[in-house]
Design a protein around this motif. Structure first.
Motif, PDB file in Angstrom:
ATOM      1  N   ALA A 265       0.825  -1.212   0.000  1.00 22.74           N
ATOM      2  CA  ALA A 265       0.000   0.000   0.000  1.00 22.74           C
ATOM      3  C   ALA A 265       0.858   1.260   0.000  1.00 22.74           C
ATOM      4  O   ALA A 265       0.439   2.299  -0.525  1.00 22.74           O
ATOM      5  CB  ALA A 265      -0.933  -0.008   1.207  1.00 22.74           C
ATOM      6  N   THR A 266       2.042   1.180   0.578  1.00 17.95           N
ATOM      7  CA  THR A 266       2.916   2.363   0.599  1.00 17.95           C
ATOM      8  C   THR A 266       3.345   2.759  -0.804  1.00 17.95           C
ATOM      9  O   THR A 266       3.753   3.906  -1.019  1.00 17.95           O
ATOM     10  CB  THR A 266       4.171   2.113   1.464  1.00 17.95           C
ATOM     11  OG1 THR A 266       4.957   1.062   0.879  1.00 17.95           O
ATOM     12  CG2 THR A 266       3.786   1.726   2.889  1.00 17.95           C
ATOM     13  N   ARG A 267       3.265   1.834  -1.758  1.00 15.33           N
ATOM     14  CA  ARG A 267       3.640   2.145  -3.142  1.00 15.33           C
ATOM     15  C   ARG A 267       2.475   2.729  -3.936  1.00 15.33           C
ATOM     16  O   ARG A 267       2.629   3.054  -5.114  1.00 15.33           O
ATOM     17  CB  ARG A 267       4.160   0.885  -3.841  1.00 15.33           C
ATOM     18  CG  ARG A 267       5.406   0.288  -3.183  1.00 15.33           C
ATOM     19  CD  ARG A 267       6.052  -0.761  -4.074  1.00 15.33           C
ATOM     20  NE  ARG A 267       5.210  -1.928  -4.258  1.00 15.33           N
ATOM     21  CZ  ARG A 267       5.186  -2.977  -3.449  1.00 15.33           C
ATOM     22  NH1 ARG A 267       5.967  -3.002  -2.361  1.00 15.33           N
ATOM     23  NH2 ARG A 267       4.405  -4.014  -3.705  1.00 15.33           N
ATOM     24  N   HIS A 268       1.333   2.841  -3.272  1.00 17.29           N
ATOM     25  CA  HIS A 268       0.144   3.374  -3.947  1.00 17.29           C
ATOM     26  C   HIS A 268      -0.456   4.490  -3.084  1.00 17.29           C
ATOM     27  O   HIS A 268      -1.587   4.379  -2.593  1.00 17.29           O
ATOM     28  CB  HIS A 268      -0.878   2.258  -4.176  1.00 17.29           C
ATOM     29  CG  HIS A 268      -0.386   1.184  -5.087  1.00 17.29           C
ATOM     30  ND1 HIS A 268      -0.468   1.259  -6.460  1.00 17.29           N
ATOM     31  CD2 HIS A 268       0.227   0.004  -4.824  1.00 17.29           C
ATOM     32  CE1 HIS A 268       0.059   0.183  -7.003  1.00 17.29           C
ATOM     33  NE2 HIS A 268       0.480  -0.602  -6.034  1.00 17.29           N
ATOM     34  N   ALA A 269       0.285   5.556  -2.948  1.00 18.10           N
ATOM     35  CA  ALA A 269      -0.145   6.653  -2.079  1.00 18.10           C
ATOM     36  C   ALA A 269      -1.428   7.314  -2.577  1.00 18.10           C
ATOM     37  O   ALA A 269      -2.133   7.970  -1.804  1.00 18.10           O
ATOM     38  CB  ALA A 269       0.969   7.693  -1.973  1.00 18.10           C
TER      39      ALA A 269
END
Length: 251
Positions: free
Chosen positions: A30-34
């Motif tokens: 999820a951190t790669r899809h802010a």
């Protein structure tokens, strides 16, 4: 980013502490899809543990009671969810309505209790196959939403609606994009009628056999603000594929 898509995983009655490995993997992804808001509603037993281990995910509950406390064996209050680390709760899921006999009035009471406890709320609505075949889907779901929604000032920012056609939940059947668009238009009109212009800001999620193969098409439908995902949210690989469909990741 208030307009970012909202992808919510509902683990239902699945998951032990061993599945926290999947939650951690989802959190990292999820951190790669802010540009996408990602959330998981695990079983009650995992809320505290999951909330303590994730950073990018919002953790929530799958249901709550309409009362703050009392002699309600086996139930969990919104205050308890908040205390365990939950940020939101799902109310009115079709499985609760069908298997536990929950009425619109009960769903509304739960939503009100959750808002009072400081939680965000996802209110679920949806029609049966028989109701759709009878041409009653839009009337049924519109009335269900009207009777299930809490009323009051300032609650809209913490409110989300999820449209889940009952016949598409866990069956592999998915509503046609045109049918989803038509129903979401009905729900949007109802939200505006109830909350005025603030109703235009309420996210409407689609739920019902959403998976990596159909997510992009469903999320592209007008007024679909995200997805409520069941079985496909149980593993990082499948769930993150849906998150990726909602917004590009970072290189």
């Amino acid at each position: 980013m208030p307009n970012r898509p909202y992808i919510v995983g509902n683990w239902k009655m699945n998951g032990t502490r061993a599945q926290l490995t999947e939650a951690r993997a989802i959190d990292r992804g999820a951190t790669r899809h802010a540009g996408v808001r990602v959330a998981i509603a695990p079983p009650f037993t995992l809320i505290a543990a999951m909330a303590a281990e994730v950073q990018a995910l919002t953790v929530g509950g799958q249901d709550c009671h309409g009362e703050v406390s009392g002699a309600f064996t086996g139930d969990v209050s919104a205050v308890m969810l908040k205390d365990a680390g939950a940020g939101f709760v799902i109310v009115g899921h079709s499985e609760r309505r069908a298997m536990h006999g929950e009425s619109d009035a009960m769903v509304r009471a739960k939503a009100e209790a959750a808002l009072d406890a400081g939680l965000e709320v996802i209110v679920c609505v949806g029609e049966s196959e028989a109701e759709r075949d009878a041409g009653q889907a839009e009337a049924v779901v519109g009335a269900q939403l009207d009777a299930s929604l809490p009323r009051g000032e300032g609650l809209v920012p913490r409110l989300t609606v999820a449209y889940e056609p009952v016949w598409a939940i866990g069956t592999g059947r998915v509503a046609a994009p045109a049918d989803v668009a038509a129903m979401h238009a009905v729900l949007r009109a109802k939200l505006v009628a109830i909350y005025g212009e603030d109703g235009a800001a309420v996210k409407i999620l689609y739920g019902g056999s959403v998976n990596a193969g159909n997510a992009a098409e469903l999320l592209a439908v007008a007024d679909v603000g995200g997805a409520l995902v069941g079985g496909a949210s149980l593993t990082a690989d499948s769930f993150l594929s849906i998150v990726a469909a909602a917004g590009p990741g970072e290189d």
